[in-house]
Every structure is written in structure tokens, then in C-alpha cells.
Design an enzyme around this catalytic site. Sequence first.
Site, PDB file in Angstrom:
ATOM      1  N   LYS A   1      -9.051 -57.960   6.093  1.00 13.75           N
ATOM      2  CA  LYS A   1      -8.690 -57.427   4.990  1.00 13.75           C
ATOM      3  C   LYS A   1      -9.994 -57.176   3.809  1.00 13.75           C
ATOM      4  O   LYS A   1     -10.165 -56.089   3.316  1.00 13.75           O
ATOM      5  CB  LYS A   1      -7.418 -57.814   4.188  1.00 13.75           C
ATOM      6  CG  LYS A   1      -5.994 -57.683   4.875  1.00 13.75           C
ATOM      7  CD  LYS A   1      -5.811 -56.092   4.773  1.00 13.75           C
ATOM      8  CE  LYS A   1      -4.234 -55.899   5.397  1.00 13.75           C
ATOM      9  NZ  LYS A   1      -4.281 -54.378   5.411  1.00 13.75           N
TER      10      LYS A   1
ATOM     11  N   SER B   1      -4.694 -55.212   0.499  1.00 18.33           N
ATOM     12  CA  SER B   1      -3.874 -56.482   0.132  1.00 18.33           C
ATOM     13  C   SER B   1      -4.681 -57.567  -0.816  1.00 18.33           C
ATOM     14  O   SER B   1      -5.923 -57.693  -0.906  1.00 18.33           O
ATOM     15  CB  SER B   1      -3.695 -57.139   1.249  1.00 18.33           C
ATOM     16  OG  SER B   1      -3.348 -58.592   1.238  1.00 18.33           O
TER      17      SER B   1
ATOM     18  N   TYR C   1      -5.809 -63.379   8.272  1.00 20.54           N
ATOM     19  CA  TYR C   1      -5.585 -62.046   7.476  1.00 20.54           C
ATOM     20  C   TYR C   1      -6.322 -61.493   6.657  1.00 20.54           C
ATOM     21  O   TYR C   1      -6.513 -60.392   6.583  1.00 20.54           O
ATOM     22  CB  TYR C   1      -4.076 -62.216   7.171  1.00 20.54           C
ATOM     23  CG  TYR C   1      -3.243 -61.192   6.388  1.00 20.54           C
ATOM     24  CD1 TYR C   1      -3.267 -59.825   7.080  1.00 20.54           C
ATOM     25  CD2 TYR C   1      -2.984 -61.053   5.123  1.00 20.54           C
ATOM     26  CE1 TYR C   1      -2.797 -58.802   6.353  1.00 20.54           C
ATOM     27  CE2 TYR C   1      -2.422 -60.199   4.285  1.00 20.54           C
ATOM     28  CZ  TYR C   1      -2.507 -58.894   5.194  1.00 20.54           C
ATOM     29  OH  TYR C   1      -1.890 -57.911   4.660  1.00 20.54           O
TER      30      TYR C   1
END
Length: 684
Positions: free
Chosen positions: A586, A569, A582
Amino acid sequence: MQNLWNDTEAEAIVAAHAANGVGRDLALRVYTTRLLGGVPQLVLHGGGNTSVKTRAVDLVGDEYDVLCVKGSGWDMATIAPAGLPAVKLAPLLKARAFDRLSDKDMVTLQRANLIDPDGPNPSVETLLHAFLPAKFVDHTHSTAVLAVVDQAESRRLAREAFGDRIGFVDYVMPGFALAKQAAAVFDQDPSVEALILDKHGIFTFGASAREAYDRMIDYVTRAEEFVARRGVRKTARRPLPASLATPDAIAPMLRGAIAVDRGEGRFDRMVSEFRTSPAILDFVAAPDLEDLATRGVSTPDLSIRIKTGPLVLAPPDAADLAGYGADIRARVAAFADGYRAYFNENAARSPDTLTMLDPMPRLTLVPGLGLFGHGRSVKEAKIAADIGEIWIETVADAEAIGAFRPVERPDLFDLEYWSLEQAKLASIKTLPFSGQVVIVTGGAGAIGAATAKAFAGRGAHVAVADLDEGKAAAVAKSIGNAAIGVGCDVTDPASVRALFDRTVAAFGGVDIVVSNAGAAFEGPIATLDDAVLRRSFELNFFAHQSVAQNAVRIMKLQGTGGVLLFNASKQAVNPGASFGAYGLPKAATLFLSRQYALEHGKDGIRVNAVNADRIRSGLLSDAMIANRSSARGLSEKDYMAGNLLGQEVRAEDVALAFVHQALSERTTGGLDTVDGGNIAAAPR
């Protein structure tokens, strides 16, 4: 053997085909061909053939006596009228006067006389069907018949089993010579009801479809009764280890050993199909299993499916799996060396320059466990396993009444490398990921489903994994190519282990893993609840670690390298406000990918990641798109196209990036950006 003829069904078939302009003769030919083709003990996967002599009209209205004979590539179990192309009979009969006819000329003759020039190639045994005068002719490779004729004294045993209403044809390779010889045997006694072909099979014939079919069932039943009456089963059994390893434990090692090494880290891989049953287990327990396996195949045409016969492994001891893996490789190497010697010895006889097929086995017998079929696709592996079961049945019956003695290896070679059979193999298409197995986690989401589809479309067999098993199964069904759907909670190590075990059970191993599952967690980092951050790390980092550990475990057992890919991502390199929960895991996952690349390059495992942004998916829902675009004063279209290219980036674009990484043989530790161009998110 049960006679399956049913008058009501037969007439229904005739009526149904009549509505499509198909005559009674051809309709009944289709009916009995399907009856025969539906019994594995008679024919398997394109084997056998049938015919009917009738009348047909060509495109300009001229009518001819024709032979409608099974076309090459058609399966008797599912045949349709189109699978029985009509060939003008008179030119075929004239060919009997020839002293010889090359295979090429035989095919040319048959194709030149097709009523429909677009029809399939008529069977290689078309001339034999033509030279026999009966209206209907049936040919099968009955296991019971083969048990009788795969013997040193096959002629004598055939007379004992079948009586005096048969003609016995000494072994001749299929084609013109066999057609001439079989017809000559029939001419010596036109009252015979069947021809028994030594080491090959049986032909029956009659004035009607039912008569030819009834005779086939009658003579096969005689063979079965002869085996039952005369057979004496061997009872000796080889010893087994105290603790047997499971099929899943040895499958990756076996699959890796039979991969064809093309050098420089490249392998042609195969998938495997495991089978077991009381009959299989009983057979593979025989002390002389290795000897039986070296004698050959029960009928020569099986050589194009399982080569010269099966590979035999030792019983797998669960207490020494490492040693067993080494033994597998030694046995596979010995099999391959034996095949090369077989090729070199026999290729010298050929006037043509022959290219050796790969020397790896297509059937493996494992005492204590069962058998594995191998192939470049699930279909091929299942065919090999089916043939393995029938081979076992034939050999067991042959040994019960005597000693299994099939066709000799030089004759086997002539058929395996027969130009007509090679032409069939040459028509098989190979795609970039043929023979490879892929796992995609988060497979029911937009990116996961697109990725699974992209790999399946390029030949891979895919395990689609998702928390929602029903959705995973739906995606698997939609992409085809024998894909499977597996329910998996990637945050549960036991569930991840079960995913890999299920994939190994289905295909024999794993080559490419796309660790894609994830979810977005939001909130200002300074006030973020620790529980939210921990949940995000469980899914967006530790789950990737669990998937990677299992991938490396299987790939190292196979010893053929592999590919491990991560969905990292844009957040991994360009954090967004309120998306720390998040982005942090990641970013750790991106580092994780490089750690695996660093530590497992020596194992031939390539590891890369994809950095994607603004992809319509569960992470970026329609509601979120509407909210973000409105906050920025943009239309949804402009928001989604907010990149240097001015184009929306789709899940299919991310899937192509994963495919590219899997194909990039000299790239590892890399990160590919798929966002349409965003300088702010470009790695520096």
C-alpha cells in the site's frame, strides 16, 4: 407493413382502462398509438402524434368536446391515458380564423384550454389534429413514406405511390402555419384518406381508431411496395484497407475528438453507442457516402437529435492507428466548422438572439465498421444510434427510387432552433459527471459499491468491476444509470485489459478510474512467508499498476485528460503491527500514484489517493471488529468511533472523497485522509 390490430387485444385494453374510469374512445386511442409507436420504421423516441375527439368533464363537472392529443415528451410506444391530455376543442377551432399565431401564443392557447391544468403540453401539431374533422387522427414519420417525399419531384412520386385518395401538403414548418395549410388541402377534397406532408411524414384519419390505423398501415405498405417495385440498388463499393481496425480501437479517439473543449483543461464529454449490421455495412460502403451525409436529415425533427446529419470517417486502417486518430480530429474539426458556418448563416435571419448549440456530431458513419451514436448519456447515444439506423434505411430507399433530397438547410435550422424544441432541450438536467465514464475495481465491496453509487448518482456511467461477476452485476443493477457489471481478476493483466475493452465497447471510453480492489494480509514481518508477501504485492500493488497502465492508455487516446484514483489506506502512512504484508504494497501504491501524477500531468491526467481507516468492509469484517474491540477493552461502537470526531467513518464517506478528488480540477499528486481524525496516521 404488417397490420397488428387484434380485436381481442383491443377489447381487453378497453376493459382494463374502463376499470380506471377511462372511456372507450381514449382506451382505443392508447391501443393504436402503442401499435404505431412500437414500430421504429414509423416513429422513434417521442416522434409522431395521435389524437381523438371525444367528451370530457372538468373539475367542476362541466362537460366539453375535447381533443385528446399526444402530450409533448411522451413516447407513443409506451403511452398511457395521461399522455393524451384533453384540450377544449372549440377554442382551438376558433384559432383557424387567425391570419397568424406565434408559437408562444399557440402554446398559451393550448395550455389555457387543458381540462387538467397539470397535464403535459399538448403536441406542437395539436392544431393540425383539431382542424381535421375526423374523430381519430394518426401521424407518423414512416421511413418508406419519407423515401418517396425526400425527393426533388416528391409531389409526382407521391401520386404514383399513393394514388388519388391523398392530399399533398407542401413543406411548412410544424405549428400554426402547417395546421392551416394542411386543413386547406383537406378542404379541397374532404374524401381523401391521408395527407402526405412533403419532407415530413403522413397523416391518416378515420371515424374509428381502427379505420385511422388501417389507413396508416395501408399507405405505408403502398410506399414500401413502391420502393420495392421501382427501386434499383447501387452496387458500387469503396475499397477498404487490408486490415480494418476494430471499433474498440478507434472509439476512444473518436470520443475524445467530439468532446467539447471548454478551455483550461475542461471538456464536456459524450458517451458512444456502436452499431453494425449487414444493412449498415452495405450503406457505409457507398462511394458517395460523404455526399449523402451532407444532404441532411430525413425528417426535420431529427435535427434536434443528430443536427444537420452524420459525420463520415475514412475506413480505419489497423496498420496506421496514429494517423487515423489525426484524421478523425481533422474530420471532426471540419464538421464543427461547417456547423458553425451553418449557424452563422441562418441565425442572421432570426429576429431573436440565438445561442449556438455545441457543434459536435451526434452520429458518425465508419466505412467497414458501422455507426456510432453520441450523447451526453447512454440514453441519448442509443437514441442517436437508433435514428442513424432509420436514417440509413430512408436514404437507401430514397436513393433506390431517385435521389435523396430532404428539406433544405435553412428550413432545417428553423426547426433545430425553434423555440418550442429548444424548450424541450433546456429541460434536460446536466449533472457533474454527465457524459463521463467511470471504472471502479473491487466494486462489489463496501467502499467500491458506495463509490460506484456516488458517481452514478452524479451522472456518470459506471463499470463495476469485481472478481465476483455476479455481485458486480448486482451492484450495477442497484445503482442504475446504465451501469455495467464486469468480472475482473485485477491480478491478471489480460483480465484487466478485457475490463477496459468491455468498458470502451459499452460507453466509448474511460474518464475516471478508481483503483480500489485489495485485501488485507496479516503476520509478523520477520517470520512472514514470502509467498504471502508476494500475493499481497500482486493484489495491493501490481494490480494497481496494471489498472493504471490501461487507464493511461485509453485516456491518452482520448486526449481529454482524465482522473486516476487509488485506495491507498491508512497502512500506507501509518503501519500497524502484524500488517506489514498489507502496508508495504500500500505504501508502494501511494508512491505509484505520485509517480503517475508526475509523469502524466502533461497529459491532463490527475492522480490522487485516499487514505481511509476503520471502514466496515471485506477488509474490516464484523468478526475482526469484534476481535479488535474486545482486545482493547472497548465496545464495538467506541472502537469504530475511535477518532477525533468520535464518529464511525463509513464507506459512503470514502466514496465522497473519491468524488471530491474527481471534481478537484487543480489537484494532483494528493492524498486525502478519511478516518475521522487520527493524528498518528496523519502524513508528516
